[in-house]
Design a protein around this motif. Structure first.
Motif, PDB file in Angstrom:
ATOM      1  N   THR A 135     -12.900  79.768 -90.526  1.00 43.92           N
ATOM      2  CA  THR A 135     -13.183  79.886 -89.096  1.00 43.92           C
ATOM      3  C   THR A 135     -14.120  78.777 -88.636  1.00 43.92           C
ATOM      4  O   THR A 135     -13.942  78.247 -87.548  1.00 43.92           O
ATOM      5  CB  THR A 135     -13.867  81.234 -88.779  1.00 43.92           C
ATOM      6  OG1 THR A 135     -13.838  82.078 -89.909  1.00 43.92           O
ATOM      7  CG2 THR A 135     -13.247  81.926 -87.631  1.00 43.92           C
ATOM      8  N   LEU A 136     -15.095  78.431 -89.453  1.00 41.75           N
ATOM      9  CA  LEU A 136     -16.003  77.339 -89.102  1.00 41.75           C
ATOM     10  C   LEU A 136     -15.241  76.023 -88.997  1.00 41.75           C
ATOM     11  O   LEU A 136     -15.448  75.245 -88.057  1.00 41.75           O
ATOM     12  CB  LEU A 136     -17.116  77.229 -90.146  1.00 41.75           C
ATOM     13  CG  LEU A 136     -18.148  76.137 -89.925  1.00 41.75           C
ATOM     14  CD1 LEU A 136     -18.890  76.379 -88.610  1.00 41.75           C
ATOM     15  CD2 LEU A 136     -19.113  76.097 -91.088  1.00 41.75           C
ATOM     16  N   PHE A 137     -14.332  75.783 -89.944  1.00 43.26           N
ATOM     17  CA  PHE A 137     -13.506  74.575 -89.896  1.00 43.26           C
ATOM     18  C   PHE A 137     -12.653  74.557 -88.629  1.00 43.26           C
ATOM     19  O   PHE A 137     -12.587  73.550 -87.934  1.00 43.26           O
ATOM     20  CB  PHE A 137     -12.600  74.499 -91.129  1.00 43.26           C
ATOM     21  CG  PHE A 137     -11.580  73.397 -91.050  1.00 43.26           C
ATOM     22  CD1 PHE A 137     -11.937  72.085 -91.295  1.00 43.26           C
ATOM     23  CD2 PHE A 137     -10.264  73.673 -90.708  1.00 43.26           C
ATOM     24  CE1 PHE A 137     -11.006  71.062 -91.211  1.00 43.26           C
ATOM     25  CE2 PHE A 137      -9.321  72.663 -90.619  1.00 43.26           C
ATOM     26  CZ  PHE A 137      -9.695  71.353 -90.866  1.00 43.26           C
ATOM     27  N   ASN A 138     -12.015  75.682 -88.326  1.00 41.35           N
ATOM     28  CA  ASN A 138     -11.153  75.754 -87.141  1.00 41.35           C
ATOM     29  C   ASN A 138     -11.944  75.561 -85.855  1.00 41.35           C
ATOM     30  O   ASN A 138     -11.473  74.900 -84.923  1.00 41.35           O
ATOM     31  CB  ASN A 138     -10.394  77.077 -87.107  1.00 41.35           C
ATOM     32  CG  ASN A 138      -9.305  77.132 -88.162  1.00 41.35           C
ATOM     33  OD1 ASN A 138      -8.815  76.108 -88.619  1.00 41.35           O
ATOM     34  ND2 ASN A 138      -8.948  78.327 -88.569  1.00 41.35           N
ATOM     35  N   ARG A 139     -13.151  76.123 -85.801  1.00 39.18           N
ATOM     36  CA  ARG A 139     -13.982  75.940 -84.606  1.00 39.18           C
ATOM     37  C   ARG A 139     -14.415  74.486 -84.462  1.00 39.18           C
ATOM     38  O   ARG A 139     -14.401  73.931 -83.364  1.00 39.18           O
ATOM     39  CB  ARG A 139     -15.200  76.854 -84.642  1.00 39.18           C
ATOM     40  CG  ARG A 139     -14.857  78.295 -84.304  1.00 39.18           C
ATOM     41  CD  ARG A 139     -16.078  79.105 -84.065  1.00 39.18           C
ATOM     42  NE  ARG A 139     -16.867  79.183 -85.301  1.00 39.18           N
ATOM     43  CZ  ARG A 139     -18.051  79.748 -85.390  1.00 39.18           C
ATOM     44  NH1 ARG A 139     -18.620  80.278 -84.326  1.00 39.18           N
ATOM     45  NH2 ARG A 139     -18.695  79.786 -86.533  1.00 39.18           N
ATOM     46  N   GLY A 140     -14.791  73.858 -85.581  1.00 39.47           N
ATOM     47  CA  GLY A 140     -15.179  72.448 -85.538  1.00 39.47           C
ATOM     48  C   GLY A 140     -14.022  71.559 -85.140  1.00 39.47           C
ATOM     49  O   GLY A 140     -14.171  70.637 -84.332  1.00 39.47           O
TER      50      GLY A 140
ATOM     51  N   TRP B  90     -10.912  64.198 -82.881  1.00 36.26           N
ATOM     52  CA  TRP B  90     -10.428  64.610 -84.200  1.00 36.26           C
ATOM     53  C   TRP B  90      -9.900  63.421 -85.002  1.00 36.26           C
ATOM     54  O   TRP B  90     -10.202  63.291 -86.190  1.00 36.26           O
ATOM     55  CB  TRP B  90      -9.358  65.684 -84.071  1.00 36.26           C
ATOM     56  CG  TRP B  90      -8.827  66.125 -85.406  1.00 36.26           C
ATOM     57  CD1 TRP B  90      -7.583  65.917 -85.901  1.00 36.26           C
ATOM     58  CD2 TRP B  90      -9.542  66.839 -86.422  1.00 36.26           C
ATOM     59  NE1 TRP B  90      -7.471  66.452 -87.153  1.00 36.26           N
ATOM     60  CE2 TRP B  90      -8.670  67.021 -87.504  1.00 36.26           C
ATOM     61  CE3 TRP B  90     -10.848  67.332 -86.528  1.00 36.26           C
ATOM     62  CZ2 TRP B  90      -9.040  67.676 -88.666  1.00 36.26           C
ATOM     63  CZ3 TRP B  90     -11.207  67.984 -87.694  1.00 36.26           C
ATOM     64  CH2 TRP B  90     -10.316  68.150 -88.736  1.00 36.26           C
ATOM     65  N   ASN B  91      -9.137  62.551 -84.364  1.00 35.82           N
ATOM     66  CA  ASN B  91      -8.598  61.385 -85.075  1.00 35.82           C
ATOM     67  C   ASN B  91      -9.705  60.433 -85.519  1.00 35.82           C
ATOM     68  O   ASN B  91      -9.638  59.859 -86.612  1.00 35.82           O
ATOM     69  CB  ASN B  91      -7.583  60.642 -84.210  1.00 35.82           C
ATOM     70  CG  ASN B  91      -6.299  61.424 -84.040  1.00 35.82           C
ATOM     71  OD1 ASN B  91      -5.973  62.267 -84.855  1.00 35.82           O
ATOM     72  ND2 ASN B  91      -5.583  61.132 -82.973  1.00 35.82           N
TER      73      ASN B  91
END
Length: 64
Positions: free
Chosen positions: A3-8, A18-19
């Motif tokens: 979830t932390l990865f997805n939020r980041g 992101w790129n």
């Protein structure tokens, strides 16, 4: 953790970064591979020219 990865990731994508993040992250890892291979090869007694070639080759393979 996911979830932390997805939020980041969502936050970076919202700001169109992101790129840039992935480019800098994997570019940094490629640099680390290059330095570690070069240092390891020269430490075991391989000439710096051959060590540099091996480090470059493995870095390019890692980045591919």
């Amino acid at each position: 953790m996911i979830t932390l990865f997805n939020r980041g990731k969502a936050l970076l994508e919202a700001h169109h970064l992101w790129n840039v993040f992935t480019y800098v992250f994997f570019g940094g890892l490629t640099t680390v591979v290059n330095i570690v291979v070069f240092a390891g090869a020269t430490h075991v007694g391989i000439s710096w020219q051959v060590s540099n070639f091996l480090a470059w080759l493995l870095s390019v393979l890692f980045a591919s």
